[in-house]
Motif scaffolding. Structure first.
Motif, PDB file in Angstrom:
ATOM      1  N   ASP A 704      30.667  42.524  35.884  1.00 40.92           N
ATOM      2  CA  ASP A 704      30.315  43.568  34.914  1.00 40.92           C
ATOM      3  C   ASP A 704      31.298  43.296  33.560  1.00 40.92           C
ATOM      4  O   ASP A 704      30.726  43.479  32.591  1.00 40.92           O
ATOM      5  CB  ASP A 704      30.643  44.826  35.325  1.00 40.92           C
ATOM      6  CG  ASP A 704      29.332  45.700  35.929  1.00 40.92           C
ATOM      7  OD1 ASP A 704      28.393  44.606  36.385  1.00 40.92           O
ATOM      8  OD2 ASP A 704      29.436  46.751  36.594  1.00 40.92           O
ATOM      9  N   VAL A 705      32.414  42.647  33.613  1.00 41.71           N
ATOM     10  CA  VAL A 705      33.354  42.403  32.380  1.00 41.71           C
ATOM     11  C   VAL A 705      32.659  41.335  31.895  1.00 41.71           C
ATOM     12  O   VAL A 705      32.611  41.338  30.390  1.00 41.71           O
ATOM     13  CB  VAL A 705      34.861  42.346  32.867  1.00 41.71           C
ATOM     14  CG1 VAL A 705      35.363  41.437  31.819  1.00 41.71           C
ATOM     15  CG2 VAL A 705      35.416  43.431  33.330  1.00 41.71           C
ATOM     16  N   THR A 706      32.148  40.457  32.567  1.00 39.19           N
ATOM     17  CA  THR A 706      31.434  39.285  31.900  1.00 39.19           C
ATOM     18  C   THR A 706      30.146  39.720  31.201  1.00 39.19           C
ATOM     19  O   THR A 706      29.797  39.188  30.072  1.00 39.19           O
ATOM     20  CB  THR A 706      31.228  37.931  32.963  1.00 39.19           C
ATOM     21  OG1 THR A 706      32.782  37.830  33.478  1.00 39.19           O
ATOM     22  CG2 THR A 706      30.469  36.781  32.109  1.00 39.19           C
ATOM     23  N   ASN A 707      29.467  40.297  31.995  1.00 43.10           N
ATOM     24  CA  ASN A 707      27.955  40.674  31.397  1.00 43.10           C
ATOM     25  C   ASN A 707      27.742  41.789  30.669  1.00 43.10           C
ATOM     26  O   ASN A 707      26.824  41.788  29.897  1.00 43.10           O
ATOM     27  CB  ASN A 707      26.867  40.773  32.920  1.00 43.10           C
ATOM     28  CG  ASN A 707      26.749  39.639  33.634  1.00 43.10           C
ATOM     29  OD1 ASN A 707      27.183  38.501  33.297  1.00 43.10           O
ATOM     30  ND2 ASN A 707      26.539  39.865  34.996  1.00 43.10           N
ATOM     31  N   GLN A 708      28.639  42.808  30.791  1.00 44.76           N
ATOM     32  CA  GLN A 708      28.614  43.898  29.958  1.00 44.76           C
ATOM     33  C   GLN A 708      29.591  43.838  28.743  1.00 44.76           C
ATOM     34  O   GLN A 708      29.232  44.248  27.860  1.00 44.76           O
ATOM     35  CB  GLN A 708      28.944  45.065  30.655  1.00 44.76           C
ATOM     36  CG  GLN A 708      28.009  45.419  31.859  1.00 44.76           C
ATOM     37  CD  GLN A 708      27.080  46.427  31.372  1.00 44.76           C
ATOM     38  OE1 GLN A 708      26.848  46.637  30.199  1.00 44.76           O
ATOM     39  NE2 GLN A 708      26.320  46.718  32.409  1.00 44.76           N
ATOM     40  N   LEU A 709      30.630  43.071  28.708  1.00 45.90           N
ATOM     41  CA  LEU A 709      31.623  43.195  27.695  1.00 45.90           C
ATOM     42  C   LEU A 709      31.689  41.871  26.914  1.00 45.90           C
ATOM     43  O   LEU A 709      32.543  41.517  26.040  1.00 45.90           O
ATOM     44  CB  LEU A 709      33.062  43.634  28.322  1.00 45.90           C
ATOM     45  CG  LEU A 709      33.002  45.104  29.072  1.00 45.90           C
ATOM     46  CD1 LEU A 709      34.434  45.555  29.304  1.00 45.90           C
ATOM     47  CD2 LEU A 709      32.378  46.019  28.058  1.00 45.90           C
ATOM     48  N   ASN A 710      31.262  40.786  27.806  1.00 45.67           N
ATOM     49  CA  ASN A 710      31.344  39.480  27.002  1.00 45.67           C
ATOM     50  C   ASN A 710      32.797  39.080  26.968  1.00 45.67           C
ATOM     51  O   ASN A 710      33.277  38.354  26.151  1.00 45.67           O
ATOM     52  CB  ASN A 710      30.728  39.360  25.698  1.00 45.67           C
ATOM     53  CG  ASN A 710      30.492  37.886  25.320  1.00 45.67           C
ATOM     54  OD1 ASN A 710      30.350  37.059  26.189  1.00 45.67           O
ATOM     55  ND2 ASN A 710      30.309  37.859  23.881  1.00 45.67           N
ATOM     56  N   LEU A 711      33.715  39.447  27.999  1.00 41.60           N
ATOM     57  CA  LEU A 711      35.258  39.022  27.763  1.00 41.60           C
ATOM     58  C   LEU A 711      35.491  37.988  29.008  1.00 41.60           C
ATOM     59  O   LEU A 711      34.879  38.095  29.931  1.00 41.60           O
ATOM     60  CB  LEU A 711      36.013  40.330  28.307  1.00 41.60           C
ATOM     61  CG  LEU A 711      36.112  41.406  27.142  1.00 41.60           C
ATOM     62  CD1 LEU A 711      36.959  42.658  27.434  1.00 41.60           C
ATOM     63  CD2 LEU A 711      36.587  40.768  25.613  1.00 41.60           C
ATOM     64  N   ASP A 712      36.447  37.024  28.701  1.00 36.64           N
ATOM     65  CA  ASP A 712      36.768  36.186  29.778  1.00 36.64           C
ATOM     66  C   ASP A 712      38.194  36.401  30.132  1.00 36.64           C
ATOM     67  O   ASP A 712      39.034  35.945  29.234  1.00 36.64           O
ATOM     68  CB  ASP A 712      36.559  34.790  29.352  1.00 36.64           C
ATOM     69  CG  ASP A 712      36.958  33.680  30.168  1.00 36.64           C
ATOM     70  OD1 ASP A 712      37.084  34.251  31.362  1.00 36.64           O
ATOM     71  OD2 ASP A 712      37.180  32.629  29.874  1.00 36.64           O
ATOM     72  N   VAL A 713      38.456  37.322  30.956  1.00 38.56           N
ATOM     73  CA  VAL A 713      39.785  37.808  31.407  1.00 38.56           C
ATOM     74  C   VAL A 713      40.157  37.456  32.799  1.00 38.56           C
ATOM     75  O   VAL A 713      39.286  37.093  33.609  1.00 38.56           O
ATOM     76  CB  VAL A 713      39.987  39.182  31.080  1.00 38.56           C
ATOM     77  CG1 VAL A 713      39.946  39.441  29.795  1.00 38.56           C
ATOM     78  CG2 VAL A 713      39.193  40.287  31.780  1.00 38.56           C
ATOM     79  N   ASP A 714      41.488  37.359  32.989  1.00 41.41           N
ATOM     80  CA  ASP A 714      42.055  36.830  34.297  1.00 41.41           C
ATOM     81  C   ASP A 714      42.233  38.106  35.395  1.00 41.41           C
ATOM     82  O   ASP A 714      43.353  38.792  35.566  1.00 41.41           O
ATOM     83  CB  ASP A 714      43.538  36.349  34.298  1.00 41.41           C
ATOM     84  CG  ASP A 714      44.004  35.714  35.487  1.00 41.41           C
ATOM     85  OD1 ASP A 714      43.075  35.721  36.753  1.00 41.41           O
ATOM     86  OD2 ASP A 714      44.836  35.453  35.606  1.00 41.41           O
ATOM     87  N   ILE A 715      40.959  38.580  35.789  1.00 40.59           N
ATOM     88  CA  ILE A 715      41.097  39.696  36.669  1.00 40.59           C
ATOM     89  C   ILE A 715      41.933  39.542  37.767  1.00 40.59           C
ATOM     90  O   ILE A 715      42.899  40.482  38.346  1.00 40.59           O
ATOM     91  CB  ILE A 715      39.495  40.196  37.101  1.00 40.59           C
ATOM     92  CG1 ILE A 715      38.938  40.554  35.829  1.00 40.59           C
ATOM     93  CG2 ILE A 715      39.607  41.459  38.030  1.00 40.59           C
ATOM     94  CD1 ILE A 715      39.286  41.874  35.008  1.00 40.59           C
ATOM     95  N   ASP A 716      41.662  38.464  38.667  1.00 41.78           N
ATOM     96  CA  ASP A 716      42.363  38.167  39.844  1.00 41.78           C
ATOM     97  C   ASP A 716      44.043  38.129  39.767  1.00 41.78           C
ATOM     98  O   ASP A 716      44.782  38.743  40.396  1.00 41.78           O
ATOM     99  CB  ASP A 716      42.108  36.743  40.104  1.00 41.78           C
ATOM    100  CG  ASP A 716      40.441  36.745  40.587  1.00 41.78           C
ATOM    101  OD1 ASP A 716      39.997  37.577  41.321  1.00 41.78           O
ATOM    102  OD2 ASP A 716      39.857  35.614  40.768  1.00 41.78           O
TER     103      ASP A 716
END
Length: 930
Positions: A704-716
């Protein structure tokens, strides 16, 4: 008890009588002022409007101005129109001013009555809408009564179909605006689909005066106004289902003519399943499987079309089109279409081209539209039978205004015949006798089909007559206006020609228009008018001697009010007259709603063929049947309103939000709030509060962070941190998203960025509101089934509609956030400028362009020119005016005329310099009026 009531009424008068009597002192005040205003010069009388407006501006109330304002209108009317208001008309004007309904008999001059309240309420400058039943009457009254208003210094506009928005805006800006209920209602819906305030045509509502108020607020209130757009083509399905239904046998379905509904029997269901399976339109073997929901829906509509709806009664076919016939007026409703696939089913039945189904983009009931006016009033000849409904729905009281002269019309008892053939034979005989002695006859029918049948009977007997099916409003007005001439026979479907007075001997105005239209003003024309007046006066005396206008009803209508409208055409202004209804067992009202056993007993009691019977039992049975239908129709309207009230609350919220967005200088605070709510929703969905991190849906969160917010973050990496919690995720994601949006906005002119945000907000809101309306429509069709589970359908609808609305708002928040997160913006180094006049050249020459993803419900293209240049948005260009307001290409196009300020509203972008050369932006100069 009834006896005591009659005695009390005889002594004290009815409450209506007492109310009318309470208005007499004001009538006395107006009459006392007459000599004063008669002594004024034209200039002095015309200056009263300015004086009244100054007094209003200084805080004086309209009620205080009423006597003088009414006296001014009465005197101006004498000078301009040659008509003086009667005292009872002054009473009617006061009733309208008080926001009530004035019931006035036909011929009492309702149009002139309206001038009193209209003028008084227009003095405040907020506008008065005068609502009529058709475009012809709107234009006629605006032109005729407009002479009076304009003489008194007021502006008058009229709203008719096919007007450009610039013309509509000018008409709505007038002090007094005439138009039909449909035009006013659709303009309201269209305004709330616009993208800038400057594109809207209506002003805030003030006061509406509704002519023929019963027709507009009661009869037409069963059908909501709907603006719709096309959906997918399903022609093959319509044709296949139509072919199946036409092969059904009578035992395959059961129909209820009272409710206009039809259902399949077990045999019919099985037959339909096999036939649809053979045609390839059935999923599986069971018709009622979920996959076949759409097929079942269209099967039911085809059943209604083929077996319930009748050609030349419910609709006609003309020029390859199915045109609905209004069941109350008998008029063609060109441009109106039945919804939910019914119109397509009728088109398939008749073998004409099938137009695609539509989906609802905006809708409102007439009840909720007219309740938007702070003050609402109306006038008609027949409202008392519906007085409870007027008060219940609109909080309007009905006041019966006394006639100027006593009514001399004789209302005969109904004549009853065994069958329609006997009845028609008796009608023709009576018409022939009355016409032979010079008595004019107005024959009222309930359908085009009955009109044509009766016309054939009269033709066979050699009786000359006119047939009115209300196909053309202007033609119908001319024919009806002459229906009072010596020996004239006129057949009218229902109330064709409402708004046109039937004068005994003929109508001077219409005869002059028909016979002298080619003659210029001068002695010859004046001599012709004098001749016509003399002929009409002589003919009027002959018609009076013959008994006045004879109104003959060929059957009773579902509503007593419609019968009273027909009767009321006779006996105007103290004229003699006669009315009588002819009935038979074959009449729809008695066949469907009547007490058949009792009626059959009466008919079989030795009645000979062709013999008529007059019996109080029959009159009572007819009245009972009419009351049944009136109550049923009221229930239908009330239920429609109850369901629409749910949507109306939501409609108000959406329309207010749209207005706030359009009016705001910037909407960044809304967009930021949407971002925060969306981020919080995403995190809460995958990382619920109170749940251990080991149980979080980390993969879903990353998606959802990728598809909704267009953000590339280190969730893991975040999950592995020791102090990880929900709040940390929300804070970090919001910070990164805010930084991303700040980067996108950097270097883009602020005014253009504001436009980007506004347009995305509006388009996203519109898209999901449209989807929400479709969902509510579907829910409305099936919610009644909850009654089988002992649940109240309306309460169920309210609960689900609220939940659906909450979901819609959430979808809008997510869509706006996603759209802006994915938008790509670029600023080229240079851009070639078109060859323009200096005052149109833009600053900077920057280009703003981007394409947004289509999977979120909004798909748009942007183009902007210059630091203060125009801004275009692809999906917003749905009308010429929107295109003109947003598209630079249109600005430079051939429609632009620098010398013509009227063309600027269509061609000049709001943020460019005004073509007048003032140095101001267009929106702050000549564009203000737009």
């Amino acid at each position: 008890m009834l006896g005591l009531n009659k005695v009390a009424k005889a002594i004290f008068g009815s409450s209506n009588d007492r109310y009318v009597k309470s208005l007499q002192p004001a009538v006395g005040q107006i009459n006392a002022l007459e000599s004063k205003f008669e002594a004024m010069s034209d200039a002095e009388l015309q200056d009263q409007t300015r004086i009244f407006r100054e007094r209003l501006a200084n805080g004086e109330k309209l009620d205080k101005l009423l006597p003088e304002a009414f006296a001014t209108v009465r005197e101006a009317s004498k000078r301009v129109l040659g008509m003086r208001h009667f005292d009872v008309q002054l009473v009617g004007g006061m009733v309208l001013h008080k926001g009530e309904i004035a019931e006035m008999r036909t011929g009492e001059g309702k149009t002139l009555v309206a001038t009193l309240a209209t003028y008084l309420n227009a003095l405040g400058g907020k506008g008065v809408h005068v609502v009529t039943v058709n475009d012809y009457l709107a234009k006629r009254d605006a032109e005729h009564m407009g002479l009076l208003y304009k003489w008194l210094g007021m502006t008058v506009g009229v709203i008719v179909p096919n007007m450009h928005d610039v013309e509509r805006r000018a008409s709505y800006a007038a002090d007094i605006t005439y138009g039909t209920n449909n035009e006013f209602g659709f303009d309201y819906l269209r305004d709330n689909m616009k993208y800038e305030r400057s594109q809207m045509v209506q002003r805030p509502f003030n006061h509406a005066i509704v002519d023929e108020v019963d027709s507009i607020l009661i009869d037409e209130a069963r059908t909501p106004l709907i603006i719709s757009g096309p959906t997918d083509d399903k022609t093959d399905l319509y044709l296949a289902v139509d072919a199946v239904v036409k092969t059904f046998q009578p035992d395959h379905y059961e129909k209820d003519e009272k409710a206009k509904s039809i259902i399949l029997t077990e045999e019919g269901t099985e037959f339909a399943e096999r036939a649809l399976e053979a045609a390839g339109h059935l999923e599986g073997e069971n018709l009622y499987d979920f996959e076949n929901t759409q097929v079942v829906h269209h099967l039911n509509q085809a059943l209604r079309a083929v077996h319930m709806f009748r050609r030349d009664t419910d609709y006609i076919v003309r020029d390859g089109k199915v045109i609905i016939i209004d069941e109350f007026t008998g008029r063609m409703m060109d441009g109106r279409r039945w919804s939910e696939g019914l119109h397509q089913a009728v088109e398939a039945k008749e073998g004409v081209e099938i137009q695609p189904e539509n989906q609802t983009l905006a809708s409102i009931t007439f009840q909720n539209y007219f309740r938007l006016y702070p003050k609402l009033s109306g006038m008609t000849g027949t409202a008392l039978t519906e007085a409870p409904e007027f008060f219940d729905i609109y909080k309007l009281n009905v006041v019966e205004i006394p006639t100027n002269l006593p009514v001399k019309r004789q209302d005969d008892q109904d004549e009853f015949y065994k069958n329609e053939a006997d009845k028609f034979a008796a009608i023709v005989k009576t018409v022939k006798e009355k016409s032979a002695i010079g008595q004019p006859v107005l024959v009222g029918t309930v359908s085009i089909e009955k009109s044509e049948t009766l016309s054939e009977f009269l033709t066979a007997e050699g009786v000359r007559h006119s047939v009115l099916n209300a196909r053309y409003h202007e033609q119908e007005a001319h024919i009806v206006a002459q229906a009072g001439r010596l020996g004239r026979v006129t057949i009218a479907t229902n109330m064709a020609g409402r708004g046109t007075d039937i004068q005994l001997g003929g109508n001077v105005e219409f005869r002059t228009e028909d016979e002298l239209s080619q003659l210029p003003e001068g002695p010859e024309r004046e001599a012709g008018i004098a001749r016509i007046k003399a002929e009409i006066q002589a003919e009027r005396e002959k018609v009076r001697e013959a008994g006045g206008l004879f109104v003959l009803g060929t059957e009773r209508h579902e509503s007593r009010r419609i019968d009273n409208q027909l009767r009321g055409r006779s006996g105007r202004q103290g004229d003699p007259g006669l009315s009588r209804f002819y009935l038979s067992l074959d009449d729809d009202l008695l066949r469907i709603f009547g007490q058949q056993n009792m009626l059959t007993r009466v008919m079989n009691s030795g009645l000979e063929d062709g013999e008529a019977i007059v019996h109080p039992w029959i009159s009572k049975a007819i009245e009972t049947a009419q009351k049944k239908v009136e109550a049923r129709n009221y229930d239908i309207r009330k239920q429609l309103l109850q369901y629409d009230d749910v949507m109306n609350d939501q409609r108000k919220v959406v329309y207010e939000q749209r207005a706030d967005i359009m009016d705001a200088d910037k909407v960044s605070d809304i967009v930021e709030e949407f971002r925060r709510d969306t981020v919080a929703d995403i995190v809460d969905r995958h990382c619920p509060e109170g749940v251990y991190p080991e149980q979080w849906d980390v993969e879903g969160l990353k998606t959802d962070v990728t598809n909704q917010l267009n953000l590339d973050v280190d969730i893991d990496g975040w999950v592995k941190e020791q102090s990880v919690d929900q709040e940390l995720f929300i804070e970090r994601l919001q910070t990164q998203l805010d930084e991303k949006m700040a980067g996108k906005q950097a270097g883009i002119p602020e005014e253009n960025w504001i436009q980007v945000e506004k347009q995305i907000l509006l388009q996203s809101l519109d898209h999901f509101w449209k989807e929400h309306l479709a969902t509510l429509d579907a829910l409305r069709q099936v919610v009644h089934l909850r009654a089988y589970a002992q649940k109240q359908p309306l309460n169920e609808y309210k609960a689900e509609a609220f939940a659906l609305f909450e979901r819609m708002l959430k979808n809008v928040r997510e869509d706006v956030t996603r759209t802006l997160a994915f938008a790509e913006f670029r600023m080229p180094e240079a851009m070639p400028m078109p060859d323009l006049p200096d005052f149109l050249k833009l600053d900077g020459g920057a280009e703003l362009a981007g394409i947004l993803p289509s999977d979120g419900g909004t798909s748009m293209g942007f183009t902007g020119y210059g630091d203060t240049g125009a801004f275009a948005m692809g999906d917003a260009l749905s009308t010429d005016e929107q295109e003109a307001a947003h598209s630079v290409a249109h600005l430079f196009g051939p429609d632009f005329v620098a010398e013509d300020p009227e063309s600027w509203q269509r061609t000049v972008a709001r943020n460019t310099l005004c073509p007048c050369g003032s140095g101001k932006k267009f929106k702050h100069c000549h564009g203000i009026a737009a």
